[in-house]
Design a protein around this motif. Structure first.
Motif, PDB file in Angstrom:
ATOM      1  N   SER A  54      35.056  24.820   7.986  1.00 48.71           N
ATOM      2  CA  SER A  54      35.426  24.162   8.524  1.00 48.71           C
ATOM      3  C   SER A  54      35.856  22.478   8.270  1.00 48.71           C
ATOM      4  O   SER A  54      35.578  22.011   7.433  1.00 48.71           O
TER       5      SER A  54
ATOM      6  N   GLU B 197      32.786  26.620  12.462  1.00 48.54           N
ATOM      7  CA  GLU B 197      34.494  26.704  13.340  1.00 48.54           C
ATOM      8  C   GLU B 197      33.858  27.602  14.936  1.00 48.54           C
ATOM      9  O   GLU B 197      33.003  28.803  14.257  1.00 48.54           O
ATOM     10  N   ASP B 198      34.758  27.518  15.963  1.00 48.42           N
ATOM     11  CA  ASP B 198      34.327  28.538  16.594  1.00 48.42           C
ATOM     12  C   ASP B 198      35.508  29.027  17.175  1.00 48.42           C
ATOM     13  O   ASP B 198      35.833  27.842  18.532  1.00 48.42           O
TER      14      ASP B 198
ATOM     15  N   GLN C 164      36.355  30.377  21.186  1.00 47.70           N
ATOM     16  CA  GLN C 164      36.489  28.823  22.429  1.00 47.70           C
ATOM     17  C   GLN C 164      37.887  27.993  22.042  1.00 47.70           C
ATOM     18  O   GLN C 164      38.807  26.967  22.401  1.00 47.70           O
ATOM     19  N   SER C 165      38.107  27.747  20.755  1.00 47.75           N
ATOM     20  CA  SER C 165      38.798  26.674  20.297  1.00 47.75           C
ATOM     21  C   SER C 165      40.349  26.926  20.176  1.00 47.75           C
ATOM     22  O   SER C 165      41.451  26.611  20.265  1.00 47.75           O
TER      23      SER C 165
ATOM     24  N   VAL D 252      29.287  34.358  11.386  1.00 42.99           N
ATOM     25  CA  VAL D 252      29.101  33.229  11.339  1.00 42.99           C
ATOM     26  C   VAL D 252      28.086  32.658  10.931  1.00 42.99           C
ATOM     27  O   VAL D 252      26.822  32.128  11.156  1.00 42.99           O
TER      28      VAL D 252
ATOM     29  N   ASP E 204      26.501  28.484  11.346  1.00 47.45           N
ATOM     30  CA  ASP E 204      26.914  27.570  12.439  1.00 47.45           C
ATOM     31  C   ASP E 204      24.968  26.539  12.937  1.00 47.45           C
ATOM     32  O   ASP E 204      23.903  27.483  12.389  1.00 47.45           O
TER      33      ASP E 204
ATOM     34  N   ASN F 267      27.339  29.816  18.758  1.00 51.16           N
ATOM     35  CA  ASN F 267      28.493  29.577  19.846  1.00 51.16           C
ATOM     36  C   ASN F 267      29.244  31.194  20.699  1.00 51.16           C
ATOM     37  O   ASN F 267      29.183  32.307  19.748  1.00 51.16           O
ATOM     38  N   GLU F 268      30.548  31.061  20.950  1.00 48.77           N
ATOM     39  CA  GLU F 268      31.347  31.588  22.285  1.00 48.77           C
ATOM     40  C   GLU F 268      31.994  33.106  20.336  1.00 48.77           C
ATOM     41  O   GLU F 268      31.480  34.125  21.065  1.00 48.77           O
ATOM     42  N   THR F 269      32.155  32.556  19.413  1.00 47.47           N
ATOM     43  CA  THR F 269      32.358  33.691  18.649  1.00 47.47           C
ATOM     44  C   THR F 269      31.453  34.329  17.877  1.00 47.47           C
ATOM     45  O   THR F 269      31.916  35.648  17.600  1.00 47.47           O
TER      46      THR F 269
ATOM     47  N   ALA G  21      30.174  21.724  21.341  1.00 46.69           N
ATOM     48  CA  ALA G  21      28.778  22.282  20.697  1.00 46.69           C
ATOM     49  C   ALA G  21      27.644  21.494  20.706  1.00 46.69           C
ATOM     50  O   ALA G  21      26.238  21.424  20.885  1.00 46.69           O
TER      51      ALA G  21
ATOM     52  N   THR H 292      27.793  37.324  26.904  1.00 44.17           N
ATOM     53  CA  THR H 292      27.877  36.439  26.329  1.00 44.17           C
ATOM     54  C   THR H 292      26.065  36.536  26.539  1.00 44.17           C
ATOM     55  O   THR H 292      25.109  36.192  26.049  1.00 44.17           O
TER      56      THR H 292
END
Length: 950
Positions: free
Chosen positions: A342, A643-644, A647-648, A667, A669, A673-675, A825, A935
């Motif tokens: 990250s 990290e996502d 989305q990124s 994950v 975080d 997140n989206e991941t 985020a 989601t």
């Protein structure tokens, strides 16, 4: 550290090397020539009362509190506006001065609320302190006459309030807005008794005005007229801890001011060498995400991604992850595993993640967001100069005469440094902006670029080559510098290349869409205008020719001799707080820390001896290659810290397919997140306020991250990584981040002289720090390039494969906005949504009219990769044929339309050029609706006291 107000010397420091000696109250004092009498007194341990003076703006002399007597002079001059002179004899405390000061203070207090005991600034108020200092005990004028008491406060800003009845119209806020921030949003409206601070037009409040909420006015205010709402809510802080901001790559230093475990406010630290006491809305105010209700602090697991999450203990979560990793490794081998470091985490945390992947998993399948944004910087600058980083410190900009800003928007993405650029422009420096969009540096209050080159997206190399063509063919090259510092034969080859008529501005005008005369004038200005500095961002690197563009920038700096001294250089503006550090720490699949290639046996042996394991000599997979391999079935597990990528990263559909094909996605975080929609293990992370370590900013400055409060999840991120490492068979026993930094210094030549003690003691070192540069290297390549001779590289313009046509006639480019950060985020969970609650699509009036679109309408944005919908903003900031949006909000998922094109050398995605069509829409697309449903399903949580899901 207990709480005390930062020392204020009243007026700015003088830069003179000449000393003058004067006498103040019987004490002999020596100060640099140009120092004010007020500052001289305060630096020597004395004090002079003041209200309108503060040391980050010019002296004003309006409050009349800082009066002094000077032997041989009539009257009582203001000490803030009076420079110290050789032999001057000053008295700061006499009966006459006491009487004058007390009389002035009476006037202030006669029109001020007498609510000190209930005021949020009680015991932390300069007006209150000054009244006590001058001995005010009564007000002879009474309180019955005309006054400003009872006026209604402006509560519109989400972070601070303005109470006009507590304002003494000292103008400190106005001057801070002008001189420090450079927005010029505030003014004094009216005259005499009717004077009042205004945030703009009469109809404006602080939220609707041009105020950017940097907090400079709040920090400057000597009363509670401008006050953080958090202080009003929680009360005066009890202690403070200096740490480093976790937003952009500027690396601002802040004092986290605490009351117990409650963060009361973040105040920019005056001794921070990157920001010098300034801040932006994100670092100053947008820290509420740390306690947001969405934050996950309990580990969770699930067998498959269609199940709800199950809260578990740390031990169960770590063992669950380790068992899956070990099983996959046993079945498919270590190359079926990987990890992502990250750019938001510390150097120490990032180093341990890549160590876990290499030494624990047994593979080099490690990558980072830093490669996705700035890997062309590493490749281009190491090729031309010999090192993978910017050449200057931020202070160098104060000596720049001509700026080139290309593919960057500093006032939005790096606001504190953007303010410094604006200040330098107001002092007379010139600006050349190379950007498809009209950013604020092209034109805003009291500044205007000398030249704006609104190039067609994807033509950076062509524009830079045409600038070089002018410099070489018109005899403007710095031949002395080139002969001394660069490879002359390579220069001649390059000069012949750029001199070809096909590289002239006239020939390339049809490609770049920049008028040839504008290119010629810009080239002449940069070559002859004095110290020239180039600053660039993701609009340079995130292209199929990103590496070529970086090398073209380096060529331009070398041909003009703008390397190796103050005021010049090549400077990448890093997007996240530790992009530089993530690169430095060995987060790439082919490099160990310090940018040393895996193929070097001696380097590999150094790490093998230290870590006690054999390292795979073969470079690993980058993120897109990991996803490809996952779809193919040969890559099955990934550990993602901070990290996502859903989305990124570009081409959202491909990322989702790769994640869905894996058997173990971990994950680590702060939020789901989206991941995490595709994750099997969620390990809660810690915020920058809850950890110790270091960040390295865009100027290579290694800065301390101090633990301000205990981690809400129980562990710092490096401790979580260590638990996972030990569960898969490592035997790590770090007890503090300082031990990791010691290991980094032991194994990384550029960090060889860095110690925890030096970092914590505030040295703010810039690497390389070693025997040759024991105190660091603010300016690189002073006596010669790291690689020896500077290397000119021929950079042939190669058009991107992403072309417009009848189906997709427009070009989309992307960027950031001031109030939001990266994938949002953090900032989306703060008051910053007041300014930017959704991504919007900027479109030129002509293109909008042709499509029947108006500001606020929904539009369908489609490319060959996918489509989404978002609202439209009609503006001439973009040229006809170009549209622009941000990527901060997952509801939009702008990267669903970006493609898999990438830089030829580093695989850095081409975010900045996507052929698209824009058409009217009635609302969210089918894909957006499906994604919202996915989601919601993916974020179901079965807490420990719930019945199991059927």
């Amino acid at each position: 550290m207990t709480y005390e107000r930062q020392k204020d010397f009243g007026t700015p420091q003088s830069g003179s090397e000449k000393q003058v000696t004067l006498t103040i109250d019987g004490r002999e004092v020596s100060v640099p020539e140009g120092t004010s009498v007020m500052r001289a007194a305060r630096e020597s341990g004395g004090d002079i009362p003041s209200l309108c003076a503060t040391d980050n703006v010019k002296a004003f002399g309006s409050c009349r509190m800082c009066l002094v007597e000077i032997e041989g002079r009539r009257g009582t001059p203001a000490s803030c506006t009076t420079p110290a002179e050789q032999g001057m004899v000053v008295s700061t405390q006499t009966p006459r001065l006491e009487k004058l000061r007390r009389g002035v203070m009476e006037l202030y207090i006669s029109d001020h609320p007498l609510d000190c005991l209930t005021c949020s600034a009680n015991n932390d108020c300069e007006l209150q302190d000054t009244a006590a200092e001058v001995g005010l005990r009564d007000v002879r004028y009474g309180y019955e006459g005309a006054n400003h008491l009872g006026t209604q406060p402006d509560l519109s800003n989400p972070y601070f309030l303005f109470a006009p009845d507590k304002c003494i119209v000292c103008s400190r806020c106005v001057r801070a807005c002008d001189e420090v921030q450079g927005t010029l949003a505030l003014t004094v409206d009216g005259r005499g008794f009717a004077s009042a601070i205004s945030a703009g037009q009469p109809s404006d409040d602080f939220l609707s005005s041009e105020c950017v909420s940097c907090g400079a006015c709040v920090q400057a205010c000597p009363t509670s007229a401008l006050m953080e709402k958090s202080v009003k809510e929680h009360g005066k802080p009890e202690r403070s801890v200096v740490t480093t901001c976790a937003y952009c790559g500027v690396g601002c230093a802040f004092r986290a001011e605490m009351k117990g475990e409650q963060l009361v406010r973040m105040v920019p630290w005056k001794d921070g060498k990157a920001n010098h006491g300034h801040s932006c809305v994100k670092g100053r105010f947008a820290w509420g995400y740390a306690n947001h209700k969405d934050r996950i602090t309990t580990p969770m697991v699930r067998e498959s991604i269609d199940q709800p999450w199950r809260e578990v203990s740390w031990e169960e979560a770590i063992n669950f992850a380790a068992d899956r990793i070990n099983a996959i490794k046993a079945e498919l081998g270590p190359r079926a595993l990987g990890g992502i470091t990250s750019s938001r985490c510390t150097n120490e945390e990032t180093f341990l993640v890549q160590k876990l992947v290499r030494a624990g998993f047994g593979t080099n399948n490690v990558d980072t967001c830093a490669r996705v944004c700035h890997s062309p910087t590493g490749y281009g600058l190491s090729t031309t100069f010999g090192t993978s980083a910017g050449t200057q410190d931020f202070d160098s900009a104060d000596e720049t005469d001509v700026f080139i800003v290309i593919g960057a928007n500093p006032t939005d993405a790096h606001p504190v440094f953007g303010s410094r650029i604006k200040r330098r422009l107001r002092q007379g420096a010139k600006m050349i902006v190379i950007d498809p969009r009209r950013i604020d540096l092209v034109r805003s209050p009291h500044i205007e670029a000398a030249h704006h080159l609104p190039l067609q997206p994807g033509t950076n190399v062509a524009v830079l080559t045409s600038i070089a063509h002018v410099i070489v063919t018109e005899g403007l090259a710095d031949e002395e510098f080139i002969r001394e510092r660069c490879d002359w034969d390579e220069y001649q080859d390059w000069a012949r290349f750029v001199s070809d008529e096909k590289h002239s501005p006239e020939f390339l005008e049809g490609v770049t869409r920049v008028p040839a005369q504008t290119v010629r004038e810009a080239a002449r200005l940069f070559a002859t205008g004095g110290n020239g500095a180039i600053y660039y961002g993701l609009g340079v690197t995130e292209h199929s020719q990103g590496s070529s563009t970086v090398m073209a920038i380096a060529n331009l700096a070398m041909v003009t001799g703008n390397i190796g001294r103050r005021g010049v250089g090549v400077n990448p503006l890093r997007g996240q707080n530790n992009v530089q550090g993530a690169c430095d720490m060995g987060s790439f699949p082919h490099e160990l820390s310090g940018y040393r290639h895996l193929s070097d046996g001696a380097t590999r042996a150094l790490f093998e001896e230290d870590w006690g394991v054999a390292l795979d000599p073969e470079p690993g997979l980058r993120i897109p290659n990991m996803l490809d391999a996952a779809v193919d079935g040969s890559f099955k597990a990934i550990y993602i810290q901070g990290e996502d990528i859903l989305q990124s990263d570009p081409d959202t559909h491909h990322v989702a397919a790769g994640l869905a094909a894996m058997d173990c996605v971990i994950v680590h975080d702060l939020f789901l997140n989206e991941t995490a929609n595709y994750a099997h293990v969620f390990l809660p992370g810690s915020t920058f306020l809850e950890k110790a370590g270091t960040f390295t900013n865009a100027e290579r400055r290694i800065q301390p991250v101090r633990k301000v409060m205990e981690p809400a999840n129980g562990y710092q991120d490096w401790e979580v990584t260590q638990m996972l490492a030990n569960a898969v068979g490592c035997n790590w026993n770090y007890t503090h981040a300082s031990q990791v930094l010691e290991e980094i210094a032991r194994l990384t030549p550029t960090f060889a002289g860095v110690t925890w003690e030096r970092v914590i003691n505030g040295e703010q070192l810039q690497w390389p720090v070693n025997d040759k540069a024991p105190d660091g290297s603010p300016i690189m390549h002073v006596d010669g390039f790291v690689r020896g001779k500077g290397k000119f590289v021929v950079t042939e313009y190669v058009p991107t494969d992403e072309r417009t046509g009848p189906r997709f006639p427009l070009l989309l480019t992307t960027g950031r906005i001031l109030s939001q950060y990266n994938v949002g985020a953090q900032t989306r969970r703060t008051g910053n949504n007041a300014w930017h609650k959704e991504d919007v699509l900027e479109i030129h009036p002509t293109d909008a009219e042709n499509r029947g679109l108006a500001t606020g309408d929904f539009a369908r944005l489609a490319s060959r990769a996918g489509e989404t919908t978002l609202r439209v903003l009609v503006t001439d900031r973009v040229a006809p044929g170009v549209v622009y949006t941000t990527f901060h909000h997952p509801d939009t998922q702008a990267n669903v339309v970006t493609t898999d094109n990438s830089d030829w050398a580093t695989n850095c995605p081409e975010y900045k050029v996507t052929a698209v069509q824009v058409t009217p829409s009635n609302g969210p697309s089918e894909w957006q609706e499906e994604y919202a449903d996915l989601t919601a399903m993916a974020r179901r949580i079965q807490t420990s006291d719930m019945e199991p899901a059927e």
